[in-house]
Design a protein around this motif. Structure first.
Motif, PDB file in Angstrom:
ATOM      1  N   ILE A  18       0.843  -1.202   0.000  1.00 48.70           N
ATOM      2  CA  ILE A  18       0.000   0.000   0.000  1.00 48.70           C
ATOM      3  C   ILE A  18       0.877   1.251   0.000  1.00 48.70           C
ATOM      4  O   ILE A  18       1.887   1.310   0.696  1.00 48.70           O
ATOM      5  N   ASP A  19       0.450   2.226  -0.783  1.00 43.51           N
ATOM      6  CA  ASP A  19       1.120   3.515  -0.771  1.00 43.51           C
ATOM      7  C   ASP A  19       0.048   4.558  -0.470  1.00 43.51           C
ATOM      8  O   ASP A  19      -0.727   4.913  -1.355  1.00 43.51           O
ATOM      9  N   GLY A  20       0.019   4.999   0.778  1.00 44.20           N
ATOM     10  CA  GLY A  20      -1.030   5.944   1.187  1.00 44.20           C
ATOM     11  C   GLY A  20      -2.382   5.266   1.157  1.00 44.20           C
ATOM     12  O   GLY A  20      -2.622   4.327   1.900  1.00 44.20           O
ATOM     13  N   ARG A  21      -3.251   5.718   0.251  1.00 46.76           N
ATOM     14  CA  ARG A  21      -4.581   5.126   0.172  1.00 46.76           C
ATOM     15  C   ARG A  21      -4.729   4.207  -1.044  1.00 46.76           C
ATOM     16  O   ARG A  21      -5.781   3.625  -1.276  1.00 46.76           O
ATOM     17  N   SER A  22      -3.650   4.104  -1.821  1.00 47.24           N
ATOM     18  CA  SER A  22      -3.806   3.283  -3.025  1.00 47.24           C
ATOM     19  C   SER A  22      -3.055   1.954  -2.902  1.00 47.24           C
ATOM     20  O   SER A  22      -2.010   1.865  -2.255  1.00 47.24           O
ATOM     21  N   ILE A  23      -3.613   0.949  -3.524  1.00 46.99           N
ATOM     22  CA  ILE A  23      -3.026  -0.393  -3.521  1.00 46.99           C
ATOM     23  C   ILE A  23      -2.046  -0.453  -4.696  1.00 46.99           C
ATOM     24  O   ILE A  23      -2.431  -0.223  -5.844  1.00 46.99           O
ATOM     25  N   THR A  24      -0.775  -0.699  -4.408  1.00 51.13           N
ATOM     26  CA  THR A  24       0.203  -0.699  -5.501  1.00 51.13           C
ATOM     27  C   THR A  24       0.446  -2.102  -6.060  1.00 51.13           C
ATOM     28  O   THR A  24       0.647  -2.273  -7.248  1.00 51.13           O
ATOM     29  N   ARG A  25       0.427  -3.117  -5.211  1.00 49.38           N
ATOM     30  CA  ARG A  25       0.731  -4.466  -5.690  1.00 49.38           C
ATOM     31  C   ARG A  25       0.051  -5.480  -4.777  1.00 49.38           C
ATOM     32  O   ARG A  25       0.001  -5.282  -3.567  1.00 49.38           O
ATOM     33  N   THR A  26      -0.494  -6.512  -5.377  1.00 50.88           N
ATOM     34  CA  THR A  26      -1.109  -7.567  -4.548  1.00 50.88           C
ATOM     35  C   THR A  26      -0.573  -8.917  -5.004  1.00 50.88           C
ATOM     36  O   THR A  26      -0.250  -9.097  -6.163  1.00 50.88           O
TER      37      THR A  26
ATOM     38  N   VAL B 114       0.531 -15.703  -8.611  1.00 54.98           N
ATOM     39  CA  VAL B 114      -0.573 -14.831  -9.034  1.00 54.98           C
ATOM     40  C   VAL B 114      -0.321 -13.446  -8.454  1.00 54.98           C
ATOM     41  O   VAL B 114      -0.189 -13.276  -7.248  1.00 54.98           O
ATOM     42  N   GLU B 115      -0.212 -12.476  -9.328  1.00 51.86           N
ATOM     43  CA  GLU B 115       0.050 -11.101  -8.893  1.00 51.86           C
ATOM     44  C   GLU B 115      -0.979 -10.182  -9.528  1.00 51.86           C
ATOM     45  O   GLU B 115      -1.222 -10.281 -10.747  1.00 51.86           O
ATOM     46  N   ASP B 116      -1.590  -9.332  -8.743  1.00 51.21           N
ATOM     47  CA  ASP B 116      -2.614  -8.404  -9.229  1.00 51.21           C
ATOM     48  C   ASP B 116      -3.700  -9.130 -10.029  1.00 51.21           C
ATOM     49  O   ASP B 116      -4.153  -8.665 -11.084  1.00 51.21           O
TER      50      ASP B 116
END
Lengths: 406, 152
Positions: A18-26, B114-116
């Motif tokens: 997470i970067d602040g309020r945004s999701i950068t990578r999952t 699995v990414e994004d």
């Protein structure tokens, strides 16, 4: 590790940057779960009263006033809220002498009801992974509805007693009316039936179990399938919405099959619940009232089909919708009836229902902006924390404030 | 996915051996295996084969993104279900506490993750299809419900 609230599998092995309020990578999120995480910053609802943008507090006060003045309010939704919010919701229904119903009423309520009442045996998904060697997906398409179902719990993973996984130790059958994406990977074990043919198939399966010749086209395939089912050490049936609609009001047929299979071996049923906490609401309401849905608190506790969202939409004078979009999902006639009723909607996103609502209260996305707990499709409680700070209150906070004002 | 026969139909079919291979069919197979480039076929660059060359470049475009093992992932089709991640025998062997039991991978040596919401290939050199003594394992493609993974 975060928990995904995209479906009722409640995957708890999610890694999120997470970067602040945004999701950068999952990592490990399926496409459906990723969609829910990505929706954090898209199309959020705004507080509104009578079409005018306002503050959340004003919207809550107006909602409380409307609930206070309503004679026959209905509270609907609940399947996308935490257990804590659902508990407040049931309390609110009692206080407002309202009808309370959730999405299971038009979904898999009958099957979940049988599981909660222990009319049919059930087990956890961890049991399925470790011991479930024969699986039947019936009227469902897990690849589309619960993308990680087969990879995380049911078919592909290695289990304690099933070290060779799907390659040798597990057999899965799919019974469906169409060649869904799941049918592509279970091609050899796919039984295609005509729409509404589930009851006939159950009769044929019972006939084979009784040593009779089944009245189906491909007798050999069915007999072979039943021989595999009989040899199971632990079998699991996953009924989906297809079976629930096909056997509506005749769930004794499913029970008869499960009972008959349980005479020779062990079979369990886990309902393929869609929304992430539908099972939780059903369990909570059952613990409090003895019914899983369609309850009216107008005069004590009453239960019946007239208190379902389908019927109550036509007779209520106020509808409070929590985390659901019935205007989009209900059949047109009922959606039209509901749209004529003044609505209060609690939803993180803008939907057709929020657009038609008199009062809109934006809430935090549970599992991402709000913590709590929920019951997985098999009834296991999963707890989760907020991973992003939110400017919106959670469903639980909003309901508590409405309760205070009422 | 394009086949060697489709590629052959787009070659000049002269068997001129200028590419170093005995026949155009052999060139088509080598092109698909990424052992040869389109430009290695010099007659194809002549103006009279312009239409064939254009079509060949079109059909070969998806193959360009393949890994050393020939793995192509169609992001737009992937559900992110992770069936391939859990079914892959190398993932299972390298990550017994993670992908082998259905959880997200916990080892750096896994091939697929699995990414994004979409599957990605991390270590193609670990794949059974890598190198000259490859085994034509197809568990990741056979378990894909949307046919998002293919091998060239």
């Amino acid at each position: 590790m975060a928990v995904c609230t995209g479906c009722s599998l409640l995957c708890d092995d999610i890694e999120v940057s997470i970067d602040g309020r945004s999701i950068t990578r999952t990592k490990n999120l399926c496409r459906k779960g990723f969609g829910r995480y990505r929706s954090l910053t898209s199309d959020r609802s705004v507080p509104r009263v009578d079409g005018r943008q306002t503050s959340i507090q004003e919207a809550i006060s107006r909602a409380a006033e409307m609930l206070r003045n309503a004679r026959r309010p209905m509270l609907f939704g609940w399947s996308c809220s935490t257990l804590e919010a659902q508990r407040k919701g049931i309390e609110l229904a009692r206080r407002a002498r309202a009808i309370i119903d959730d999405t299971s009423s038009i979904c898999q309520g009958e099957i979940v009801d049988m599981i909660i009442r222990r009319d049919i045996p059930s087990c956890t998904l961890d049991d399925v992974r470790n011991y479930g060697d024969t699986l039947i997906f019936w009227g469902c398409d897990p690849s589309s509805s619960h993308p990680r179902h087969m990879s995380r719990f049911s078919y592909y993973p290695r289990g304690e007693k099933l070290q060779r996984g799907h390659e040798e130790d597990r057999t899965a059958f799919l019974i469906d009316i169409r060649a869904s994406p799941t049918a592509k990977i279970l091609a050899g074990n796919f039984v295609q039936i005509p729409p509404g043919g589930d009851s006939d198939l159950i009769d044929a399966m019972l006939a084979v179990l009784d040593g009779k010749i089944p009245k189906v086209k491909d007798k050999k395939a069915l007999i072979s399938m039943m021989n595999t089912l009989k040899k199971a050490d632990m079998g699991v049936i996953f009924p989906g919405l297809g079976l629930a609609y096909s056997l509506k009001g005749r769930m004794d047929r499913l029970k008869a099959l499960v009972d008959r299979l349980n005479e020779t071996t062990r079979y369990n049923v886990i309902s393929m619940v869609g929304h992430y906490n539908m099972r939780g609401f059903n369990q909570l309401l059952f613990d409090e009232t003895g019914f899983i849905n369609r309850v009216s608190f107008a005069d004590g506790v009453n239960h019946g089909p007239m208190y379902s969202v389908v019927e109550a939409s036509k007779s209520c004078d106020l509808a409070m919708i929590v985390g659901s979009d019935p205007i989009s999902s209900l059949p047109a006639g009922i959606a039209k009836a509901l749209a004529r009723v003044p609505m209060i909607t609690l939803d993180p996103h803008r939907t057709l229902t929020t657009e038609l609502s008199r009062v809109v209260i934006p809430t935090a996305l549970s599992g991402i902006e709000a913590g709590g707990s929920a019951l997985r499709m098999d009834g296991v409680r999963i707890e989760f924390d907020a991973i992003v700070k939110s400017e919106y209150p959670s469903d639980e906070e909003v309901l508590s404030r409405i309760l205070e004002e009422i | 996915m394009v086949s060697a026969m489709e590629i052959y139909q787009l070659t000049p079919k002269l068997n001129c051996k200028k590419c170093g291979l005995p026949t155009c069919m052999a060139f088509a197979v080598a092109l698909l295996a990424r052992e040869k480039q389109i430009e290695d076929c010099t007659p194809l660059l002549e103006p009279k084969y312009e239409a064939k060359l254009k079509k060949l470049r079109e059909v070969m475009a998806p193959v360009a993104g393949a890994t050393e093992t020939g793995l192509i992932i169609h992001d737009e089709r992937c559900y992110g279900c992770g069936n391939c991640v859990v079914a892959c025998p190398v993932n299972v062997a390298n990550d017994p506490k993670g992908s082998a039991i259905g959880l997200g991978p916990k080892s750096d040596k896994v091939i697929l993750i699995v990414e994004d919401g979409v599957v990605k290939c991390l270590n193609p050199k670990e794949c059974r299809r890598f190198g000259p003594n490859r085994i034509l394992c197809n568990l990741c493609t056979a378990t894909c419900p949307s046919k998002a993974i293919e091998f060239v």
